[in-house]
Design a protein around this motif. Sequence first.
Motif, PDB file in Angstrom:
ATOM      1  N   GLN A   1      -0.134   3.009   1.914  1.00 15.89           N
ATOM      2  CA  GLN A   1      -0.082   4.459   1.789  1.00 15.89           C
ATOM      3  C   GLN A   1      -0.503   5.266   0.533  1.00 15.89           C
ATOM      4  O   GLN A   1       0.382   4.831  -0.484  1.00 15.89           O
ATOM      5  CB  GLN A   1       0.904   5.113   2.616  1.00 15.89           C
ATOM      6  N   VAL A   2      -1.483   5.866   0.291  1.00 16.33           N
ATOM      7  CA  VAL A   2      -1.684   6.763  -0.852  1.00 16.33           C
ATOM      8  C   VAL A   2      -1.172   8.092  -0.622  1.00 16.33           C
ATOM      9  O   VAL A   2      -1.729   8.895   0.427  1.00 16.33           O
ATOM     10  CB  VAL A   2      -3.023   6.775  -1.199  1.00 16.33           C
ATOM     11  N   LEU A   3      -0.256   8.558  -1.119  1.00 14.76           N
ATOM     12  CA  LEU A   3       0.360   9.730  -0.902  1.00 14.76           C
ATOM     13  C   LEU A   3      -0.149  11.068  -1.695  1.00 14.76           C
ATOM     14  O   LEU A   3       0.278  12.275  -1.460  1.00 14.76           O
ATOM     15  CB  LEU A   3       1.986   9.784  -1.330  1.00 14.76           C
ATOM     16  N   ASP A   4      -0.694  10.809  -2.514  1.00 13.95           N
ATOM     17  CA  ASP A   4      -1.403  11.784  -3.379  1.00 13.95           C
ATOM     18  C   ASP A   4      -3.129  11.530  -3.402  1.00 13.95           C
ATOM     19  O   ASP A   4      -3.531  10.564  -4.002  1.00 13.95           O
ATOM     20  CB  ASP A   4      -1.066  11.768  -4.916  1.00 13.95           C
ATOM     21  N   PRO A   5      -3.709  12.485  -2.863  1.00 12.07           N
ATOM     22  CA  PRO A   5      -5.159  12.351  -3.041  1.00 12.07           C
ATOM     23  C   PRO A   5      -6.042  12.037  -4.352  1.00 12.07           C
ATOM     24  O   PRO A   5      -6.894  11.408  -4.418  1.00 12.07           O
ATOM     25  CB  PRO A   5      -5.786  13.711  -2.547  1.00 12.07           C
ATOM     26  N   ALA A   6      -5.107  12.665  -5.193  1.00 15.64           N
ATOM     27  CA  ALA A   6      -5.925  12.303  -6.697  1.00 15.64           C
ATOM     28  C   ALA A   6      -5.894  10.696  -7.128  1.00 15.64           C
ATOM     29  O   ALA A   6      -6.582  10.448  -7.817  1.00 15.64           O
ATOM     30  CB  ALA A   6      -5.009  12.766  -7.896  1.00 15.64           C
ATOM     31  N   TYR A   7      -5.211   9.872  -6.161  1.00 10.04           N
ATOM     32  CA  TYR A   7      -4.945   8.561  -6.613  1.00 10.04           C
ATOM     33  C   TYR A   7      -5.730   7.706  -5.608  1.00 10.04           C
ATOM     34  O   TYR A   7      -5.952   6.559  -5.666  1.00 10.04           O
ATOM     35  CB  TYR A   7      -3.601   8.024  -6.563  1.00 10.04           C
ATOM     36  N   GLY A   8      -6.572   8.257  -4.628  1.00  8.61           N
ATOM     37  CA  GLY A   8      -7.406   7.577  -3.766  1.00  8.61           C
ATOM     38  C   GLY A   8      -7.650   8.206  -2.528  1.00  8.61           C
ATOM     39  O   GLY A   8      -6.833   9.065  -2.060  1.00  8.61           O
ATOM     40  N   GLN A   9      -8.460   7.874  -1.706  1.00 13.20           N
ATOM     41  CA  GLN A   9      -8.884   8.400  -0.292  1.00 13.20           C
ATOM     42  C   GLN A   9      -7.821   7.693   0.612  1.00 13.20           C
ATOM     43  O   GLN A   9      -7.528   6.374   0.699  1.00 13.20           O
ATOM     44  CB  GLN A   9     -10.255   8.244   0.029  1.00 13.20           C
ATOM     45  N   SER A  10      -7.274   8.246   1.726  1.00 14.77           N
ATOM     46  CA  SER A  10      -6.479   7.647   2.687  1.00 14.77           C
ATOM     47  C   SER A  10      -7.091   7.963   4.080  1.00 14.77           C
ATOM     48  O   SER A  10      -7.780   9.049   4.419  1.00 14.77           O
ATOM     49  CB  SER A  10      -5.220   8.203   2.660  1.00 14.77           C
TER      50      SER A  10
END
Length: 247
Positions: free
Chosen positions: A227-236
Amino acid sequence: MRRGLHIALLLAIAAGGHSLHAQATGGMAGAVVLDKVVGIVNGDVILESDVQEEMHFAHLEPIGVPTGSDSLQRAMRRLVSRTLILQQMKEQQQSFGITDAEVTKQIEEMRKSLPACKEYDCTTEDGWKKFLATNDLTEADVLTHWRQRMQILKFIDVRFRTGIRISSKEISDYYEKTIVPSFTKSGTQPPPLDKLSSRIQEVLLQEHVNETLHDWLKALRDEGSVQVLDPAYGQSSGSGTDTEEDD
């Protein structure tokens, strides 16, 4: 149970979208800043400071360092892949002893060949220290990071190289389709196949390992929970699973 409460607290911080500041109580001076959680890999938390540290370590790679949001996302993808591999190493009880001398030797070789080191002359102690300071790194950080890198590479070597066989036809095809045209284009005569055979075999072996590793990591992502919880760090995706591929 304490670990579960700790993770729950970190998740609460992430859900709030900012770091939690705990004011001083009982003799503590000032404020304590807890990291923001930006990702979770099968229960293992990735913090904002982990990503920042990974971005600093990117300066040790022989390629250009990405900037902006791309650097955040690449750092996150590397951290996710590394975490998945380390989890598998632990699960399979695979540990590899790397001596300080082995790590130091590799770092010394890296200092000689790293393009970013040229302007600092990292072959000297003063130059190396300036390079580290400029990129917010310490010698202890580099030693720890490089040791883990070597352990992971050993695991990959044992896990994926075993059983791979490169045929004579693959070697000759690579020679005819890649080596010969390259030399012909430069107007020079290519060395005979038997002189390059072992090198071609190593290149093809590494290509097979890379392909297998890529597929293995993708399967781990698909089967696990990334899980990536912040969109700035990648697409989920909708389910919270990171859909980005590793570099």
